[in-house]
Design an enzyme around this catalytic site. Structure first.
Site, mmCIF file in Angstrom:
data_model
loop_
_atom_site.group_PDB
_atom_site.id
_atom_site.type_symbol
_atom_site.label_atom_id
_atom_site.label_comp_id
_atom_site.label_asym_id
_atom_site.label_seq_id
_atom_site.Cartn_x
_atom_site.Cartn_y
_atom_site.Cartn_z
ATOM 1 N N GLU B 139 21.861 56.162 39.619
ATOM 2 C CA GLU B 139 21.204 56.078 40.920
ATOM 3 C C GLU B 139 21.215 54.637 41.411
ATOM 4 O O GLU B 139 20.489 54.287 42.344
ATOM 5 C CB GLU B 139 19.775 56.620 40.840
ATOM 6 N N CYS B 173 16.807 59.833 37.971
ATOM 7 C CA CYS B 173 17.101 59.617 36.557
ATOM 8 C C CYS B 173 17.777 60.810 35.894
ATOM 9 O O CYS B 173 17.956 60.824 34.670
ATOM 10 C CB CYS B 173 15.813 59.274 35.813
ATOM 11 N N SER B 265 4.269 61.001 41.275
ATOM 12 C CA SER B 265 5.432 61.119 40.396
ATOM 13 C C SER B 265 5.031 61.592 39.002
ATOM 14 O O SER B 265 5.721 62.407 38.387
ATOM 15 C CB SER B 265 6.181 59.788 40.327
ATOM 16 N N HIS B 308 12.682 61.782 28.923
ATOM 17 C CA HIS B 308 12.925 60.693 29.869
ATOM 18 C C HIS B 308 11.662 59.836 29.889
ATOM 19 O O HIS B 308 10.554 60.375 30.041
ATOM 20 C CB HIS B 308 13.201 61.224 31.276
ATOM 21 N N LYS B 313 3.890 55.143 27.493
ATOM 22 C CA LYS B 313 2.653 55.919 27.467
ATOM 23 C C LYS B 313 2.857 57.299 28.103
ATOM 24 O O LYS B 313 2.204 58.275 27.717
ATOM 25 C CB LYS B 313 1.541 55.175 28.226
ATOM 26 N N ASN B 387 12.722 50.882 31.305
ATOM 27 C CA ASN B 387 13.301 52.116 31.849
ATOM 28 C C ASN B 387 14.747 51.863 32.278
ATOM 29 O O ASN B 387 15.024 50.913 32.993
ATOM 30 C CB ASN B 387 12.466 52.576 33.055
#
Lengths: 515, 515
Positions: B139, B173, B265, B308, B313, B387
């Site tokens: 992306e 993602c 999200s 993913h 956390k 990430n």
């Protein structure tokens, strides 16, 4: 303008395949239909039950139904010639283009795809949970992360069907073909759960003011892919060529317009065509050998040939080029007996001839009859609507179906060449089923396309000045937020989805014109 | 900083699968190798000869080899906490992140993918024409038309292998997973020609100054997909959920930064997790039923579980959430006997609990032991590098392999949850082969990942100020043309591809650091 008020849904072409899937439990398309459509839930947790799969490929995977959408307005290329102050015939003869469809700010890539998918689903009368895969090929990127596919999920919401694989795929005009290939692969894999795949491709092709602008266009195609199709993808047969070039690309995120090196792009296209055709021929000849047939493949083995069509003259040139490939591969005797007027070019090599104007002229002449028989009919949509990038090749397929009877097409093989700048290209083929009887899948598919000319003729003609003003408006609104697009939805075809609002956080909301 | 000068190629993790493909003609991966690598042609017209395919699926399609690339520099999250003037622990404990990798202007998505593909090919010692499909999930869009895939074709140029299917695929993602699924589908289809598929995914995750910035990262993963793999994709088994939401998206082409609604999200992620798990469970239970097994699937059937990971956390919360799914599906007796501390939550519904903090706390406690056994090891790379969007899940897989022995892993089933905002999500699983003996494919794959900690430790620590300056530089150069990126290539790992120049027409040229 020739408005045909009797057409309830102009601009939308489709075919109605009987949804045997939902009724015939013995069909290979049997799927789980216990989700009650009268009690749609936000998210159903009842997935399609996979068939008791034996590990064999389903029979005759290919295109069951198609739908073609184009905008309700166009500009005449003769008007553009005058407006741009170029000689008469530059666009109409030189490019082979007569009209160009275009979108106002009311439409974007999401709305185009919403429209074409909704229409295909409604006309085929398939339940929304009969689709197990949906992928979008596009290069009209209005969000670098969020796929058009996710917006299309809105249509499936009430059915509770959210278990639909596939996202978006991009490389210039090649995305539709990549999606089609991916759909066929899925259907032959263990992951196929007995449901249909849908392939969606569409683009808004716009160029900055100048020479390239008349090569624009806009439209979208949706195809229903499944087994026992009237247009069967030839199994195990694709010739692909990819390389790294900058012939056409879109590096500037602040504009809709591409960067184009036109001359390089034509050369890349032809080189890719040569390569893909060579790979395809070798693969089909290998298949034939395994079946005990040992002879070269030539264009004589294709009754029809369709191409990605950036402009129509390019396609005529491309068929001629394929003939040159056949010519160079032929024996001396065949070169003399089958290819009149090409004797002078016998010693040439493919890679040395991309700019050979003399050869091009001779090839065009030698292939003219073949062009008229095998390819010309496929250019109807491109001629009247322009380039639609990822959907261009499939617009050609729709045109071919619209210009021939099911009887003409039955039993033929259609060659297809897909090209996306950058570059990715493939040569593949479709076998048309033998059965053209009334009510057969082929006859239904063909008849669903028969009113393409009328529907194109029902569009509104806009002046070159109006077209230019709308292009300017697209520029102004490209990155704008917190607005509702100006324009009257009466200018859109009935049943068209349109952009209703972009909020201050760039979120897009769509609505549908009354059907 | 802990530099390990003895590592010849730090930052690049790979495995060396014996290239049986090129030598053992009885292998299912037999392919045509007559293209002479000593006489590379610009374009070979000799395609891979398809195997005499019987229409059966190849055995044990899955991941044969992996490679993980990350930048040679990172910022410590404790430094960012101080720099951003937030309480100690906000990022390191609250997010579970200790370090974050980042790229200077010298690297872009093309260079990241060039590096990871070249390394995987070199270490596996596979001939370049042994790859028949290569798809990129990303992306990090720097061109709205030209695919990263086309740039990667540069690596294959000398081999003459241009017949490589696959382009780029995008939805946040999720692109890596879509590519992996497409690769497996291809390999089970009639279009598979006996060659390997390569799945490439990578991203540069950067955020505007503010709360989200510490959740960035950068990296890429390449995976070699083929039959007889040590990590076998469970056949016909994927639970997918897609819907239309605006939780994270990139509508503004003039910036690298996304728009994020963080709270939404997280809720979308958990809802998608619930949905995908439900579909997956139903599908596997159906498969079991056909095999005569009638019992519910639970997390007990997964020895490992990877997710993913937008931040670590979130992954701990997600495993807890899966336990809650199991809990709600369990019988009364099992709820009492197996799920201590959850009695109070027996009457709840999944959809009502996305913001239930009390439940979250109880679940976290109840699932802690399971988290330590099944998931914690998979977070090594995410904890230390952040990430990496499309490659995040596969970085977790690499971490799992790096933290366990082949014996630990042999015979286990690894559950995997892939999430891409917008949204597209899937739950699938990998069966680890039984054979963990020295020299086995599994042992080789696992040992290729064992030095992940050392390689991460060999990166250069940059201050929060330096990191911020480089982010500012990325902004300045984002749409710049006609420049060579500033910076010393000595700051990159040996063998890294980097952006050498962007010319006045936005064309990008790459070079490689000495190995």
């Amino acid at each position: 303008m020739c408005l045909l008020p009797s057409l309830s849904t102009p601009g939308v072409l489709t075919c109605s395949v009987t949804p045997t899937v939902a009724t015939a439990s013995s069909s290979p398309l049997q799927f789980f239909t216990s989700r009650s459509s009268t009690h749609p839930s936000r998210f159903s947790t009842g997935p399609a039950v996979p068939l008791a799969r034996t590990n064999t490929w389903p029979k005759d995977v290919g295109i069951l139904a198609m739908e073609l959408y184009f905008p309700a307005q166009y500009v005449d290329q003769t008007d553009l010639e005058k407006y741009n102050n170029v000689e008469a015939g530059r666009y109409t003869v030189g490019l082979g283009q007569t009209h160009m469809g275009f979108c106002s700010v009311q439409e974007d890539i999401n709305s185009l795809c919403l429209t074409v998918v909704q229409r295909l689903m409604e006309r085929t009368e398939l339940p929304w949970d009969s689709v197990g895969r949906l992928e979008v090929g596009t290069e009209t990127i209005i969000d670098k992360s969020k796929a058009v596919k996710t917006v299309l999920m809105e249509l499936f919401q009430n059915s509770g069907n959210t278990d639909i694989e596939g996202i978006d795929t991009t490389n210039a005009c090649y995305g539709g073909t990549a999606s089609l290939f991916n759909a066929a692969n899925w259907m032959e894999s263990s992951y196929w759960d007995g449901r249909y795949a849908m392939v969606v491709c569409g683009d808004i092709a716009v160029y900055a003011r100048g020479n390239a602008r008349p090569t624009g266009g806009a439209g979208a195609v949706a195809m229903l892919v499944g087994p026992e199709a009237p247009l069967v993808l030839d199994r195990g047969l694709r010739g692909t060529h990819m390389e790294n070039v900058y012939d056409f690309y879109k590096p500037d995120g602040s504009t809709e317009y591409p960067m184009v090196d036109g001359k390089l792009s034509i050369q890349c296209y032809l080189r890719a065509l040569d390569q893909c055709y060579a790979v395809y021929r070798q693969k089909i000849q290998n298949q034939w050998k395994q079946a005990g047939i040992d002879r070269p493949f030539t264009l004589d083995d294709l009754q029809f040939m369709i191409f990605h069509t950036p402009f129509c003259k390019m396609t005529q040139k491309s068929l001629a080029r394929l003939m040159f490939n056949d010519f160079l591969s032929a024996s001396n005797d065949t070169q003399i007996s089958h290819y009149k007027g090409l004797e002078a070019f016998r010693g040439l090599k493919l890679e040395d001839t991309y700019n050979n104007k003399e050869l091009e002229k001779a090839l065009q002449k030698a292939s003219l009859d073949m062009f008229n028989r095998k390819t010309k009919a496929s250019l109807y949509f491109s001629t009247h609507n322009g380039n639609t990038y990822t959907s261009s090749l499939y617009g050609c397929l729709a045109s071919l179906l619209s210009q021939h009877s099911a009887q003409d097409l039955a039993g033929s093989r259609i060659g297809a060449f897909s090209y996306g700048s950058g570059l990715a290209a493939s040569f593949f083929s479709l076998q048309v089923s033998q059965d053209a009887s009334p009510g057969s899948p082929l006859e239904k598919l063909v008849s669903s396309m028969s009113d393409l000319p009328e529907r194109l003729a029902s569009r509104k003609r806009m002046s070159a000045e109006e077209f230019t003003a709308i292009m300017d408006q697209r520029e102004q609104f490209f990155h704008k937020v917190n607005f509702s697009p100006p324009g009257d939805i009466k200018n859109l075809f009935p049943g068209t989805w349109y952009l209703e609002r972009v909020d201050e956080l760039h979120r897009r909301k769509y609505a549908r014109c009354p059907v």
